[in-house]
Design a protein around this motif. Structure first.
Motif, PDB file in Angstrom:
ATOM      1  N   MET A 182      -3.437  -5.455 -11.319  1.00  0.00           N
ATOM      2  CA  MET A 182      -2.481  -6.533 -10.840  1.00  0.00           C
ATOM      3  C   MET A 182      -3.221  -7.107  -9.599  1.00  0.00           C
ATOM      4  N   THR A 183      -3.262  -8.550  -9.729  1.00  0.00           N
ATOM      5  CA  THR A 183      -3.623  -9.186  -8.442  1.00  0.00           C
ATOM      6  C   THR A 183      -3.153 -10.818  -8.383  1.00  0.00           C
ATOM      7  N   SER A 184      -3.566 -11.252  -7.370  1.00  0.00           N
ATOM      8  CA  SER A 184      -2.792 -12.559  -6.984  1.00  0.00           C
ATOM      9  C   SER A 184      -4.152 -13.588  -6.513  1.00  0.00           C
ATOM     10  N   PHE A 185      -3.717 -14.921  -6.668  1.00  0.00           N
ATOM     11  CA  PHE A 185      -4.958 -15.627  -6.169  1.00  0.00           C
ATOM     12  C   PHE A 185      -5.247 -15.411  -4.552  1.00  0.00           C
ATOM     13  N   ALA A 186      -4.339 -14.797  -3.874  1.00  0.00           N
ATOM     14  CA  ALA A 186      -4.680 -14.669  -2.573  1.00  0.00           C
ATOM     15  C   ALA A 186      -5.387 -13.312  -2.242  1.00  0.00           C
ATOM     16  N   SER A 187      -5.529 -12.576  -3.400  1.00  0.00           N
ATOM     17  CA  SER A 187      -6.405 -11.249  -3.161  1.00  0.00           C
ATOM     18  C   SER A 187      -7.647 -11.099  -2.514  1.00  0.00           C
ATOM     19  N   GLY A 188      -7.974 -10.623  -1.676  1.00  0.00           N
ATOM     20  CA  GLY A 188      -9.296 -10.622  -0.787  1.00  0.00           C
ATOM     21  C   GLY A 188      -9.070 -11.390   0.237  1.00  0.00           C
ATOM     22  N   LEU A 189      -8.104 -12.300   0.410  1.00  0.00           N
ATOM     23  CA  LEU A 189      -8.192 -13.416   1.537  1.00  0.00           C
ATOM     24  C   LEU A 189      -7.598 -12.615   2.866  1.00  0.00           C
ATOM     25  N   GLY A 190      -8.043 -13.121   3.830  1.00  0.00           N
ATOM     26  CA  GLY A 190      -7.469 -12.808   5.233  1.00  0.00           C
ATOM     27  C   GLY A 190      -7.124 -14.108   5.941  1.00  0.00           C
ATOM     28  N   GLN A 191      -6.070 -13.662   6.758  1.00  0.00           N
ATOM     29  CA  GLN A 191      -5.454 -15.008   7.622  1.00  0.00           C
ATOM     30  C   GLN A 191      -5.160 -14.473   8.962  1.00  0.00           C
ATOM     31  N   ASP A 242      -4.397 -11.814  17.671  1.00  0.00           N
ATOM     32  CA  ASP A 242      -4.537 -10.406  17.437  1.00  0.00           C
ATOM     33  C   ASP A 242      -3.683 -10.036  16.151  1.00  0.00           C
ATOM     34  N   LEU A 243      -3.527 -10.737  15.321  1.00  0.00           N
ATOM     35  CA  LEU A 243      -2.347 -10.444  14.390  1.00  0.00           C
ATOM     36  C   LEU A 243      -3.211 -11.098  12.766  1.00  0.00           C
ATOM     37  N   TYR A 244      -3.604 -10.114  12.135  1.00  0.00           N
ATOM     38  CA  TYR A 244      -4.201 -10.708  10.968  1.00  0.00           C
ATOM     39  C   TYR A 244      -3.813  -9.956   9.555  1.00  0.00           C
ATOM     40  N   CYS A 245      -3.606 -10.688   8.688  1.00  0.00           N
ATOM     41  CA  CYS A 245      -3.078 -10.321   7.369  1.00  0.00           C
ATOM     42  C   CYS A 245      -3.996 -10.302   6.358  1.00  0.00           C
ATOM     43  N   TYR A 246      -4.313  -9.382   5.635  1.00  0.00           N
ATOM     44  CA  TYR A 246      -5.335  -9.320   4.582  1.00  0.00           C
ATOM     45  C   TYR A 246      -4.607  -8.924   3.195  1.00  0.00           C
ATOM     46  N   THR A 247      -4.734  -9.624   2.371  1.00  0.00           N
ATOM     47  CA  THR A 247      -4.246  -9.544   0.898  1.00  0.00           C
ATOM     48  C   THR A 247      -5.044  -8.682   0.130  1.00  0.00           C
ATOM     49  N   ASN A 248      -4.486  -7.403  -0.200  1.00  0.00           N
ATOM     50  CA  ASN A 248      -5.083  -6.385  -1.227  1.00  0.00           C
ATOM     51  C   ASN A 248      -4.551  -6.573  -2.558  1.00  0.00           C
ATOM     52  N   GLN A 249      -5.035  -7.294  -3.495  1.00  0.00           N
ATOM     53  CA  GLN A 249      -4.472  -7.381  -4.741  1.00  0.00           C
ATOM     54  C   GLN A 249      -3.081  -8.148  -4.768  1.00  0.00           C
ATOM     55  N   ALA A 299       9.408 -15.908  15.057  1.00  0.00           N
ATOM     56  CA  ALA A 299       8.788 -17.122  14.904  1.00  0.00           C
ATOM     57  C   ALA A 299       7.792 -17.037  13.818  1.00  0.00           C
ATOM     58  N   VAL A 300       7.365 -15.787  13.579  1.00  0.00           N
ATOM     59  CA  VAL A 300       6.503 -15.839  12.594  1.00  0.00           C
ATOM     60  C   VAL A 300       6.588 -14.334  11.868  1.00  0.00           C
ATOM     61  N   ALA A 301       6.491 -14.351  10.422  1.00  0.00           N
ATOM     62  CA  ALA A 301       6.585 -13.064   9.683  1.00  0.00           C
ATOM     63  C   ALA A 301       5.571 -12.728   8.677  1.00  0.00           C
ATOM     64  N   ILE A 302       4.829 -11.592   8.946  1.00  0.00           N
ATOM     65  CA  ILE A 302       4.071 -11.108   7.883  1.00  0.00           C
ATOM     66  C   ILE A 302       4.938 -10.025   6.970  1.00  0.00           C
ATOM     67  N   THR A 303       5.105 -10.195   5.649  1.00  0.00           N
ATOM     68  CA  THR A 303       5.869  -9.660   4.990  1.00  0.00           C
ATOM     69  C   THR A 303       4.927  -8.633   3.832  1.00  0.00           C
ATOM     70  N   GLY A 304       5.398  -7.696   3.190  1.00  0.00           N
ATOM     71  CA  GLY A 304       4.397  -6.752   2.459  1.00  0.00           C
ATOM     72  C   GLY A 304       4.063  -7.703   1.393  1.00  0.00           C
ATOM     73  N   HIS A 305       4.935  -8.422   0.760  1.00  0.00           N
ATOM     74  CA  HIS A 305       4.087  -9.445  -0.284  1.00  0.00           C
ATOM     75  C   HIS A 305       4.735 -10.669  -0.192  1.00  0.00           C
ATOM     76  N   GLY A 306       3.709 -11.762  -0.406  1.00  0.00           N
ATOM     77  CA  GLY A 306       3.882 -13.126  -0.241  1.00  0.00           C
ATOM     78  C   GLY A 306       2.896 -13.464   0.822  1.00  0.00           C
ATOM     79  N   MET A 307       2.955 -14.841   1.306  1.00  0.00           N
ATOM     80  CA  MET A 307       1.977 -15.249   2.433  1.00  0.00           C
ATOM     81  C   MET A 307       2.849 -15.288   3.655  1.00  0.00           C
ATOM     82  N   PRO A 308       2.236 -15.221   4.809  1.00  0.00           N
ATOM     83  CA  PRO A 308       2.831 -15.347   6.119  1.00  0.00           C
ATOM     84  C   PRO A 308       3.797 -16.572   6.306  1.00  0.00           C
ATOM     85  N   MET A 309       4.813 -16.455   7.019  1.00  0.00           N
ATOM     86  CA  MET A 309       5.545 -17.688   6.991  1.00  0.00           C
ATOM     87  C   MET A 309       6.088 -18.097   8.605  1.00  0.00           C
ATOM     88  N   SER A 310       6.392 -19.103   8.825  1.00  0.00           N
ATOM     89  CA  SER A 310       6.572 -19.272  10.234  1.00  0.00           C
ATOM     90  C   SER A 310       7.584 -20.449  10.387  1.00  0.00           C
TER      91      SER A 310
END
Length: 289
Positions: free
Chosen positions: A20-29, A34-41, A247-258
């Motif tokens: 299972m994968t998403s269009f964001a898989s493999g992308l980092g933001q 000092d806070l980086y979100c990497y999408t793994n599948q 002010a900003v949230a990284i969640t387990g699934h989905g893109m970061p939001m602020s």
């Protein structure tokens, strides 16, 4: 002597690759410097630490089964060759957050921290309840019985995160117990800039819908329904996080939001939790609130 550290480790996620994968898989933001979100599948892992200091960072969660090489590649890109974290901190132990954990621990030889209520699921003692394929939702919910629920066994490589709320090697951050999705689920918060790593306490994609998972269509949603077993606790956890006014949230699934999107989405989630988050039917649903 070094091998003794890994005695008793059992990787139940081996050969459990889930296609299972998403269009964001493999992308980092980079969400903060000092806070980086990497999408793994279909799941996010976080690197907390500045790339200028490649020997002083922490990994949050460990992605999908059979993904260690992809995570290592992302680490190399962010921090350079042969960088390894000071520690790994788990928001919880579901398969998509510990999928590559044993491989990474064996490579890096670093401590793993989790809430004491999550330790039995990380030391081979308890299996999580089976994913609920009958729950209201889309195709991912229907597929969920195929997801592994048996525990990995980290032996003595995992320890309980300090009970005073501090997080080893993460100065300025604190952990908050946010159960519901799992008994020992935690979220991580930095008061200074109100950064939140929420795990699956809430997510920014409707995780039950395959279309939305693949396209990563953003909307604040409750914890993934097919693995959430205590909806009353889940509701209280979202209230607790909304009260922090992140002010900003990284969640387990989905893109970061602020910003407004995050604050308004969380306010709505708290206000309408029963309607938005709690499924109309499912094995773990009890509508008496």
């Amino acid at each position: 002597m070094e091998n003794n550290m890994h005695d008793g480790i059992k990787d139940t996620m081996e050969h459990k690759y889930i296609p299972m994968t998403s269009f964001a898989s493999g992308l980092g933001q980079a969400v903060m410097h000092d806070l980086y979100c990497y999408t793994n599948q279909i799941v996010n892992v976080c690197f907390v630490g500045s790339p200028e200091n490649p020997n002083n960072w922490v990994l949050i969660d460990a992605g999908m089964p059979e993904s260690a090489n992809r995570i290592l590649e992302a680490v190399k890109e962010r921090f350079g060759e042969n960088s390894r974290p000071k520690a790994i901190v788990l928001t919880h132990g579901h398969f998509d957050h510990v999928g590559s954990l044993v491989d990474l621990v064996e490579k890096w030889d670093v401590p793993v921290y989790a809430h004491e209520a999550e330790i039995p699921y990380l030391t081979g003692k308890l299996s999580y309840p089976e994913p609920d394929g009958s729950v209201e939702g889309g195709l991912v919910a229907k597929m969920s019985p195929l997801f592994p629920n048996e525990p990995i066994n980290l032996g003595n490589c995992v320890e309980a995160i300090p009970s005073n709320g501090s997080i080893p090697n993460m100065h300025g951050w604190r952990w908050i117990h946010t159960p519901g999705h799992s008994p020992g689920h935690i979220s991580l918060f930095r008061d200074e800039d109100r950064s939140l790593i929420a795990g699956d306490a809430f997510v920014t994609v409707k995780q039950e819908s395959l279309y939305k998972v693949v396209t990563q269509k953003q909307e604040i949603s409750g914890p993934p329904r097919y693995l959430t077993t205590d909806w009353n606790a889940a509701k209280e956890s979202v209230k607790k996080l909304e009260a922090l006014k992140p002010a900003v949230a990284i969640t387990g699934h989905g893109m970061p939001m602020s910003g407004d999107e995050l604050s308004e989405g969380l306010e709505k989630m708290v206000r309408d939790f029963d309607r938005i988050a709690i499924p109309d039917y499912g094995r773990y649903v009890n509508r008496k609130h």
